[in-house]
Design a protein around this motif. Structure first.
Motif, mmCIF file in Angstrom:
data_model
loop_
_atom_site.group_PDB
_atom_site.id
_atom_site.type_symbol
_atom_site.label_atom_id
_atom_site.label_comp_id
_atom_site.label_asym_id
_atom_site.label_seq_id
_atom_site.Cartn_x
_atom_site.Cartn_y
_atom_site.Cartn_z
ATOM 1 N N MET A 1 10.752 7.765 -9.732
ATOM 2 C CA MET A 1 9.828 8.726 -10.355
ATOM 3 C C MET A 1 8.927 8.065 -11.386
ATOM 4 O O MET A 1 7.861 8.575 -11.687
ATOM 5 N N GLY A 2 9.355 6.936 -11.922
ATOM 6 C CA GLY A 2 8.507 6.197 -12.853
ATOM 7 C C GLY A 2 7.596 5.205 -12.154
ATOM 8 O O GLY A 2 6.829 4.515 -12.812
ATOM 9 N N SER A 3 7.699 5.126 -10.829
ATOM 10 C CA SER A 3 6.922 4.129 -10.082
ATOM 11 C C SER A 3 5.726 4.787 -9.421
ATOM 12 O O SER A 3 5.532 6.001 -9.508
ATOM 13 N N ALA A 4 4.956 3.977 -8.707
ATOM 14 C CA ALA A 4 3.777 4.491 -8.016
ATOM 15 C C ALA A 4 4.141 5.213 -6.721
ATOM 16 O O ALA A 4 3.284 5.850 -6.112
ATOM 17 N N LEU A 5 5.399 5.126 -6.280
ATOM 18 C CA LEU A 5 5.798 5.820 -5.058
ATOM 19 C C LEU A 5 5.665 7.321 -5.250
ATOM 20 O O LEU A 5 5.720 7.833 -6.371
ATOM 21 N N ASP A 6 5.512 8.049 -4.128
ATOM 22 C CA ASP A 6 5.455 9.497 -4.230
ATOM 23 C C ASP A 6 6.757 9.991 -4.867
ATOM 24 O O ASP A 6 7.844 9.565 -4.472
ATOM 25 N N PRO A 7 6.656 10.906 -5.848
ATOM 26 C CA PRO A 7 7.874 11.358 -6.535
ATOM 27 C C PRO A 7 8.812 12.164 -5.632
ATOM 28 O O PRO A 7 9.948 12.436 -6.041
ATOM 29 N N THR A 8 8.371 12.533 -4.429
ATOM 30 C CA THR A 8 9.296 13.222 -3.524
ATOM 31 C C THR A 8 10.090 12.229 -2.678
ATOM 32 O O THR A 8 10.728 12.612 -1.708
ATOM 33 N N GLY B 1 0.804 -1.225 0.000
ATOM 34 C CA GLY B 1 0.000 0.000 0.000
ATOM 35 C C GLY B 1 0.833 1.269 0.000
ATOM 36 O O GLY B 1 0.519 2.230 0.699
ATOM 37 N N LEU B 2 1.915 1.284 -0.752
ATOM 38 C CA LEU B 2 2.822 2.432 -0.731
ATOM 39 C C LEU B 2 2.562 3.411 -1.878
ATOM 40 O O LEU B 2 3.275 4.415 -1.990
ATOM 41 N N ALA B 3 1.572 3.136 -2.728
ATOM 42 C CA ALA B 3 1.323 4.030 -3.870
ATOM 43 C C ALA B 3 1.029 5.433 -3.361
ATOM 44 O O ALA B 3 0.217 5.629 -2.452
ATOM 45 N N GLY B 4 1.717 6.403 -3.911
ATOM 46 C CA GLY B 4 1.508 7.789 -3.516
ATOM 47 C C GLY B 4 2.116 8.158 -2.172
ATOM 48 O O GLY B 4 1.949 9.276 -1.699
ATOM 49 N N ARG B 5 2.843 7.232 -1.543
ATOM 50 C CA ARG B 5 3.456 7.541 -0.236
ATOM 51 C C ARG B 5 4.923 7.884 -0.409
ATOM 52 O O ARG B 5 5.631 7.284 -1.219
ATOM 53 N N ARG B 6 5.368 8.835 0.408
ATOM 54 C CA ARG B 6 6.778 9.205 0.363
ATOM 55 C C ARG B 6 7.558 8.333 1.336
ATOM 56 O O ARG B 6 7.240 8.288 2.524
ATOM 57 N N LEU B 7 8.562 7.642 0.836
ATOM 58 C CA LEU B 7 9.461 6.889 1.698
ATOM 59 C C LEU B 7 10.668 7.773 2.001
ATOM 60 O O LEU B 7 10.942 8.746 1.309
ATOM 61 N N ASP B 8 11.409 7.409 3.046
ATOM 62 C CA ASP B 8 12.553 8.247 3.408
ATOM 63 C C ASP B 8 13.688 8.122 2.392
ATOM 64 O O ASP B 8 14.393 9.091 2.136
ATOM 65 N N GLU B 9 13.866 6.936 1.824
ATOM 66 C CA GLU B 9 14.883 6.799 0.776
ATOM 67 C C GLU B 9 14.776 5.425 0.124
ATOM 68 O O GLU B 9 14.402 4.447 0.765
#
Lengths: 412, 284
Positions: free
Chosen positions: A72-79, A43-51
């Motif tokens: 940046m090409g993945s569902a993770l938050d781009p930040t 459930g990490l789509a759109g979530r910002r991870l620390d690194e």
């Protein structure tokens, strides 16, 4: 308060032989697929991870920011920030250790350690004389100067240069180095083929039991490791011709890893943070150690993990027998067998090989260099967790350049 | 309405040759009334990989919705090349497009692909019509698209329809894309669209362009590729083709979240004039 990094889970693509199903996929495509599968699973789509730490061994110069671009090409938050790390085949464990250390130090709560390699999409470069001539022409301030630079180019300079898996200081390939080690430690063909067979049988059984259901996400229509030969046998392995070590060599295509495409990612979090966020806590990363040997002066290229293990066990006050499970990366069957032999000879002791690579390893799964560490860590964390709190496992991965890394996991 | 089933997706080059020949019928414009359908279309992974690369998508198991448009495109030509159509695809201008992805489609899905022409209506420069494409997987509608074409000079009785165009507010681009001279050739190879105005200076001149122009659906795909990692599983995307992009060329592009979705455009380098405007809306 002490902070500890736990492995939440992992995700990888199936691993396939280079030049087959994933031939059209780049490192970036594969790494993105592994990250997207991980994001979907937890459930990490759109979530910002620390690194996110990631890396590849065979890398194009345009991929200088491979992991960041994949994020940046993945569902993770781009930040979500990212870093590229590379330590040859130890990369996948190093990225996990990097994230775990940041978590332990309080610099991060959650992150991903990942690795990828596409031997299909390996960079082809130009010859050194051509490259130098082009650079000189580029620096030239006048047309005659530019023409003089270009005039140094000869037809044979125009041939493309494929990447080589040879040690720069010895000119020997990894297989040739291992062949020396194999002979020195008197590792038999029979023992190597038996280890390869066990790898295929264990991996096949793990697939059949559904073990990889929450560790692997299909990619491009492939849902299982492509190199796995469930029906192989000692008889089939015995007829293969030697690939390294000359006509009397014992190393074959059957007991060596082939060039492989794939990617793997491991999600790590601070233990309390994982609990507060409702994430699984499979195993803690207790400690890790790298070591290097001087293979240029005759040390065994791929046995640095034995030195790393000795230092790690001493620091932790543990013995080699203190582990329920062992994951020894099978660069070659002979590498694993020589590692066991060296542990025994150096007084570290022996291990129960029934507890080693119980769901198969690189001989059966294949070995996309930087992705192997992630495969091993996620697999071992899941296995240990199933054995119950406190169960410990040892990871050992050899790497080019005479390096190696070992790590200890402990079930939460 | 009748359904005409074809054994496979038509080969575009011979079909296009037919679509170039003008219709001799000088009466009021007509479009075919039937739906053309091809069942069980497999997707070629190698071609998808090339398409993704040319358009800026990563290679994923999940295919871009613009790729599904490409798979329906042969049926657009099929519809606008036959005897029951006075409108020829080679002569029309693609003015707007909208498509809806209802759920992720993976490269291993076998697709039932259909298209029909509809909604022929008058316009001050001729006539407008829509080609409605649909993609089903195991009977489930997974994608549909509406391509609106302008047929210059076509005569249709009735009141002229004005194309609704959102006013473009000049916006500083957040990206610069350099489009090489052979981009039309690259996109032709992956889309199969053989229209020579995208690859030949001579053909482009014949249609009043100084140089070849890039396919509008490439521009659409390239812009979608920039936003795609942020998009949900199901969404609609509407684009308007404002003016053609000459090759080679350098363009600007921008995209930003808006009203729960995204607005985006491909523009000149300054962001003053749009080539293509887009709105992406997540499906509920």
């Amino acid at each position: 308060m002490t902070r500890s990094a736990v492995i939440v889970g992992g995700n990888r693509t199936p691993f396939v032989k280079a030049g087959t199903s994933f031939a059209a996929a780049s490192n970036s495509d594969l790494l993105t697929a592994a990250l997207d599968g991980l994001a979907a699973r937890f459930g990490l789509a759109g979530r910002r991870l620390d690194e996110v730490a990631g890396g590849a061994v065979l890398k194009h110069s345009r991929d200088f920011n491979l992991t960041r671009e994949a994020v940046m090409g993945s569902a993770l938050d781009p930040t979500t920030p990212a870093v590229d790390l590379q330590q040859a085949c130890a990369t996948g464990v190093e990225t996990v250790v990097y994230i775990a250390n940041k978590i332990a130090l309080g610099q991060a709560d959650v992150g991903v350690g990942a690795g990828v390699d596409s031997a299909s999409d390996a960079p082809i470069t130009i010859t050194e004389p051509l490259r130098r001539a082009l650079l000189r022409a580029n620096r030239a301030r006048s047309l005659p100067e530019r023409l003089r630079a270009l005039a140094t180019i000869r037809p044979h300079h125009l041939a493309p240069v494929a990447p080589q898996v040879v040690e720069p200081r010895t000119g020997l390939s990894m297989g040739e180095h291992q062949a020396v080690t194999t002979a020195k430690w008197e590792i038999t063909r029979q023992a190597q083929d038996e280890l390869a067979l066990a790898s295929h049988r264990n991996l096949a059984a793990a697939w059949d039991s559904g073990f990889f259901g929450d560790l692997v996400t299909g990619y491009l229509g492939v849902n299982r490791d492509g190199l796995l030969r469930p029906d192989t046998s000692l008889e089939k392995l015995a007829v293969l011709k030697p690939a390294f070590g000359g006509p009397d060599g014992t190393m074959t295509a059957g007991n060596s890893t082939p060039l492989t495409d794939g990617a793997a990612a491991v999600l790590l979090a601070e233990e309390g943070w994982a609990e507060a966020n409702g994430l699984p806590r499979l195993a803690r990363l207790v400690d890790a150690q790298v070591a290097a040997v001087d293979h240029t002066s005759g040390d065994d290229l791929l046995l640095a993990p034995t030195d790393a293990a000795a230092r790690l066990l001493e620091r932790q006050g543990m013995a080699l027998g203190d582990f329920e499970l062992y994951e020894l990366h099978e660069a070659f069957a002979a590498t694993v067998l020589a590692t066991l032999a060296k542990w025994e000879k150096s007084g570290l002791g022996t291990i129960d090989t029934d507890r080693m690579n119980v769901t198969g390893s690189s001989l059966a799964a294949g070995h996309p260099f930087a992705a192997t560490g992630g495969r091993i860590v996620a697999t071992l964390a899941k296995l240990l967790h199933a054995r119950g709190s406190g169960a410990r496992g040892l990871v050992s991965v050899c790497a080019a350049g005479g390096q190696g890394i070992v790590a200890i996991l402990e079930a939460v | 309405m009748s359904v005409r089933e074809l054994p496979e997706l038509p080969s575009l080059v011979p079909l296009f040759a037919k679509a170039v020949l003008p219709s001799l019928d000088r009466g009021p414009a007509r479009i075919p009334g039937d739906t053309v359908l091809v069942r069980g279309v497999g997707q070629d992974l190698g071609r998808l990989a090339d398409y993704d690369r040319v358009c800026g998508f990563g290679l994923s198991e999940v295919v871009p919705p613009t790729w599904l448009h490409v798979l329906t495109f042969g049926l657009h030509i099929e519809l606008l090349s036959g005897r029951d159509s006075t409108i020829r695809l080679a002569g029309v201008v693609h003015v707007s497009n909208r498509m809806r992805l209802h759920r992720p489609v993976v490269v291993t899905d076998r697709l039932d692909v259909s298209a029909r022409a509809t909604n022929l209506r008058p316009h001050k420069r001729g006539a407008l019509l829509d080609i409605v494409g649909e993609v089903h997987v195991d009977g489930e509608l997974v994608w549909d698209g509406v391509s609106t074409y302008l047929a210059p000079g076509a005569k249709v009785p009735g009141t002229d329809e004005q194309l609704a165009r959102e006013e473009y507010v000049p916006t500083t681009p957040n990206a610069v894309w350099r489009l090489p001279a052979d981009l039309g050739r690259q996109y032709r190879a992956v889309s199969g669209d053989p229209n020579p105005i995208h690859t030949s200076r001579l053909a482009a001149r014949a249609f009043g362009f100084a140089r070849p122009i890039i396919h509008g659906m490439w521009t659409h795909a390239r812009l979608l590729a920039a936003v795609q990692p942020r998009l949900p599983d199901a969404y609609a995307v509407e684009v308007g083709f404002a003016r053609p992009i000459l090759l080679p060329g350098t363009v600007g592009a921008w995209w930003r979240p808006d009203a729960g979705g995204w607005v985006a455009a491909v523009t000149d380098r300054a962001g003053a004039k749009p080539y293509l405007t887009a709105r992406i809306t997540p499906s509920p």
